[in-house]
Write a protein that holds these residues in place. Structure first.
Motif, PDB file in Angstrom:
ATOM      1  N   ILE A  38       0.833  -1.412  -0.409  1.00 54.32           N
ATOM      2  CA  ILE A  38      -0.014  -0.142  -0.382  1.00 54.32           C
ATOM      3  C   ILE A  38       0.870   1.007   0.273  1.00 54.32           C
ATOM      4  CG2 ILE A  38      -1.769   1.583   1.211  1.00 54.32           C
ATOM      5  CD1 ILE A  38      -2.820  -1.717   2.356  1.00 54.32           C
ATOM      6  N   LEU A  39       1.674   1.613   0.633  1.00 58.07           N
ATOM      7  CA  LEU A  39       2.704   2.395   0.892  1.00 58.07           C
ATOM      8  C   LEU A  39       3.909   2.801  -0.057  1.00 58.07           C
ATOM      9  CD1 LEU A  39       4.248   2.243   4.474  1.00 58.07           C
ATOM     10  CD2 LEU A  39       3.103   3.908   3.539  1.00 58.07           C
ATOM     11  N   TYR A  40       3.663   1.419  -1.097  1.00 58.86           N
ATOM     12  CA  TYR A  40       4.742   1.518  -2.181  1.00 58.86           C
ATOM     13  C   TYR A  40       3.608   2.637  -3.465  1.00 58.86           C
ATOM     14  CZ  TYR A  40       7.597   0.330  -6.417  1.00 58.86           C
ATOM     15  OH  TYR A  40       8.614   0.342  -7.052  1.00 58.86           O
ATOM     16  N   ALA A  41       2.263   1.810  -3.163  1.00 56.34           N
ATOM     17  CA  ALA A  41       1.301   2.086  -4.072  1.00 56.34           C
ATOM     18  C   ALA A  41       1.281   3.524  -4.049  1.00 56.34           C
ATOM     19  CB  ALA A  41       0.299   1.999  -3.823  1.00 56.34           C
ATOM     20  N   PHE A  42       1.630   4.350  -2.996  1.00 57.88           N
ATOM     21  CA  PHE A  42       0.965   6.110  -2.737  1.00 57.88           C
ATOM     22  C   PHE A  42       2.561   6.612  -2.953  1.00 57.88           C
ATOM     23  CE2 PHE A  42      -3.091   5.071  -0.423  1.00 57.88           C
ATOM     24  CZ  PHE A  42      -3.630   5.476  -0.437  1.00 57.88           C
ATOM     25  N   LEU A  43       3.760   6.006  -2.640  1.00 53.08           N
ATOM     26  CA  LEU A  43       5.019   6.481  -3.366  1.00 53.08           C
ATOM     27  C   LEU A  43       5.085   6.693  -4.803  1.00 53.08           C
ATOM     28  CD1 LEU A  43       7.272   4.606  -0.922  1.00 53.08           C
ATOM     29  CD2 LEU A  43       6.951   7.254  -1.066  1.00 53.08           C
ATOM     30  N   ILE A  44       4.473   5.405  -5.323  1.00 54.90           N
ATOM     31  CA  ILE A  44       4.355   5.684  -6.821  1.00 54.90           C
ATOM     32  C   ILE A  44       3.326   7.005  -7.361  1.00 54.90           C
ATOM     33  CG2 ILE A  44       3.769   4.449  -8.938  1.00 54.90           C
ATOM     34  CD1 ILE A  44       6.504   3.299  -7.921  1.00 54.90           C
ATOM     35  N   LEU A  45       2.197   7.255  -6.709  1.00 54.31           N
ATOM     36  CA  LEU A  45       0.863   9.020  -6.724  1.00 54.31           C
ATOM     37  C   LEU A  45       1.353   9.184  -6.941  1.00 54.31           C
ATOM     38  CD1 LEU A  45      -1.536   8.538  -7.960  1.00 54.31           C
ATOM     39  CD2 LEU A  45      -2.318   8.388  -5.109  1.00 54.31           C
ATOM     40  N   ALA A  46       2.223   9.242  -5.470  1.00 57.92           N
ATOM     41  CA  ALA A  46       3.126  10.874  -5.202  1.00 57.92           C
ATOM     42  C   ALA A  46       4.386  10.906  -6.203  1.00 57.92           C
ATOM     43  CB  ALA A  46       3.897  10.575  -3.958  1.00 57.92           C
ATOM     44  N   THR A  47       4.565  10.182  -6.822  1.00 58.78           N
ATOM     45  CA  THR A  47       6.246  10.166  -7.865  1.00 58.78           C
ATOM     46  C   THR A  47       5.159  10.188  -9.357  1.00 58.78           C
ATOM     47  OG1 THR A  47       7.004   8.600  -7.110  1.00 58.78           O
ATOM     48  CG2 THR A  47       7.777   9.116  -8.785  1.00 58.78           C
ATOM     49  N   ARG A  48       4.047   9.927  -9.315  1.00 51.49           N
ATOM     50  CA  ARG A  48       3.191  10.376 -10.648  1.00 51.49           C
ATOM     51  C   ARG A  48       2.123  11.873 -10.572  1.00 51.49           C
ATOM     52  NH1 ARG A  48       2.811   7.218 -14.787  1.00 51.49           N
ATOM     53  NH2 ARG A  48       3.144   4.452 -14.215  1.00 51.49           N
TER      54      ARG A  48
END
Length: 246
Positions: A38-48
């Motif tokens: 979940i945290l990794y998915a939100f990191l990807i979202l933040a990078t996007r």
């Protein structure tokens, strides 16, 4: 007894769920990989959300956001007492603040971000700018050696960019000989145009280079390729050749 057992199960499930979201002293092992995903998915979202600028780290605040988000996520992946919800909220706030600062940096570049600084001009070191950029002579020499420059006398201009990278312009007598100076024909340095990708013809690309399917089919047959579906990649290169990989 049955009701008590069901009640205990419900209480245990609620405690596990609360621990999953908000942290607890002890958590089941299966919780950690899920929290990490979940945290990794939100990191990807933040990078996007932060786009390419964050990846390049063009300003000081970009670097701070990258370091802060990564350390924050790492703590919440391994520490059972840390809150997953607060971690997600902080990641999104970091991303939003970074987007705002990046926007302000575009609008007011001298106010928010750093700017390029000339370290050497007309072959002369500018001591004031070296001090302002906090760059020592050893730092400068190290950066120059990376570029295969070992003598100050070769340099006309050296500029430190906001990223910390130093770009150098050599004096004319130390520049490599060009094709123009040697009266050689110029080489076309355009980027390749993708004509076929994974068996699918890119019709827009064919129109871009002013060709049609008949021309492409002829090129494929010259390489011994009969079916378009057999081609993984076909590209029209800058010198006019067609690269084909099956």
């Amino acid at each position: 007894m049955y009701c008590d057992f069901n009640a205990e199960l419900k209480i245990g499930a609620i405690m596990t769920w609360n621990g999953f979201l908000f942290g607890a002293k002890e958590l089941p092992l299966w919780v950690f990989p899920i929290r990490a995903i979940i945290l990794y998915a939100f990191l990807i979202l933040a990078t996007r959300l932060m786009r390419q600028r964050q990846i390049a780290i063009l300003a000081g605040h970009n670097y701070l956001v990258a370091a802060g988000i990564v350390s924050l996520a790492a703590v919440r992946m391994v520490n059972p007492e840390s809150s997953l919800v607060s971690g997600i909220v902080i990641i999104l706030i970091y991303a939003a603040v970074n987007v705002l600062l990046s926007y302000l940096d575009v609008k007011f570049p001298r106010k928010v971000g750093r700017h390029s600084t000339i370290l050497i001009e007309n072959g002369r070191l500018i001591k004031k700018n070296l001090l302002d950029a906090r760059i020592t002579i050893d730092n400068l020499l190290g950066q120059l050696r990376i570029k295969n420059i070992f003598n100050f006398s070769e340099i006309d201009t050296a500029i430190v960019e906001p990223t910390g990278k130093i770009n150098v312009i050599k004096k004319p007598q130390f520049l490599p000989i060009t094709r123009k100076q040697m009266n050689l024909p110029f080489k076309n340095t355009g980027i390749p145009v993708i004509l076929i990708y994974d068996g699918e013809i890119q019709n827009d690309s064919l129109q871009t280079i002013g060709q049609d399917f008949s021309w492409l089919d002829k090129k494929l047959k010259e390489k011994g390729v009969i079916k378009v579906n057999d081609v993984f990649l076909a590209a029209y290169e800058s010198d006019g050749t067609v690269y084909i990989s099956v």
